[in-house]
Design an enzyme around this catalytic site. Structure first.
Site, PDB file in Angstrom:
ATOM      1  N   CYS A  44       5.509  30.578 -41.852  1.00  0.00           N
ATOM      2  CA  CYS A  44       4.225  30.503 -41.152  1.00  0.00           C
ATOM      3  C   CYS A  44       4.213  31.552 -40.057  1.00  0.00           C
ATOM      4  CB  CYS A  44       4.048  29.138 -40.496  1.00  0.00           C
ATOM      5  SG  CYS A  44       3.883  27.784 -41.643  1.00  0.00           S
ATOM      6  N   CYS A  58       3.424  24.733 -48.400  1.00  0.00           N
ATOM      7  CA  CYS A  58       4.288  24.962 -49.555  1.00  0.00           C
ATOM      8  C   CYS A  58       3.632  26.072 -50.372  1.00  0.00           C
ATOM      9  CB  CYS A  58       4.426  23.687 -50.367  1.00  0.00           C
ATOM     10  SG  CYS A  58       5.812  23.739 -51.489  1.00  0.00           S
ATOM     11  N   CYS A 115      10.526  25.433 -49.332  1.00  0.00           N
ATOM     12  CA  CYS A 115      10.175  26.303 -50.455  1.00  0.00           C
ATOM     13  C   CYS A 115      10.196  27.778 -50.091  1.00  0.00           C
ATOM     14  CB  CYS A 115       8.806  25.904 -51.006  1.00  0.00           C
ATOM     15  SG  CYS A 115       7.571  25.661 -49.744  1.00  0.00           S
TER      16      CYS A 115
END
Length: 140
Positions: free
Chosen positions: A89, A11, A85
């Site tokens: 990645c 996050c 959010c």
């Protein structure tokens, strides 16, 4: 997936949702899962309302600190879970990527964080059932 699966919760600030998710997974799965959490722009401290909400269920996250998301953390994880959010990645083949759409607890009081905490617990329980179910006890 390895004998001991590894999960990374991501996050942006690594101060609320990802910290609660990591704590739930550690609490519920014990040493059956390796747990990490991180954020692309970590905050300075874990959200006090998240700390209080987790303390209400007997889990102390007051000593946790937000950590920076690294490529190595993703590389070393079997499952990478973002928390709705907008964080992304690095993508590596063979990894499982999930996005849990969760309300942001930032700036909210503990009353608003409790339902988020409980939703995270439910999601973590489902994840454990998939990646690290309890082994049946062997009787002699």
């Amino acid at each position: 997936m390895a004998d001991k699966p590894s999960v990374l919760f991501v996050c942006v600030h690594n101060a609320g949702r990802s910290q609660m998710a990591a704590a739930w997974l550690t609490h519920l799965a014990g040493d059956r899962v390796e747990v990490r959490s991180a954020g692309s722009n970590p905050g300075t401290a874990v959200n006090p309302a998240a700390v209080e909400a987790m303390a209400e269920v007997g889990i102390d996250i007051s000593a946790e600190t937000p950590k920076i998301l690294t490529v190595d953390a993703v590389r070393e994880s079997d499952v990478c879970i973002t928390m709705g959010c907008g964080d992304t990645c690095p993508v590596f083949p063979g990894k499982r990527y999930l996005d849990w759409k969760l309300e942001d607890p930032a700036g909210q009081g503990v009353a608003a964080v409790r339902p988020i905490r409980d939703e995270i617990k439910t999601l973590v329980e489902g994840l454990i059932a998939e990646i690290a179910p309890a082994k049946p006890e062997v009787t002699a």
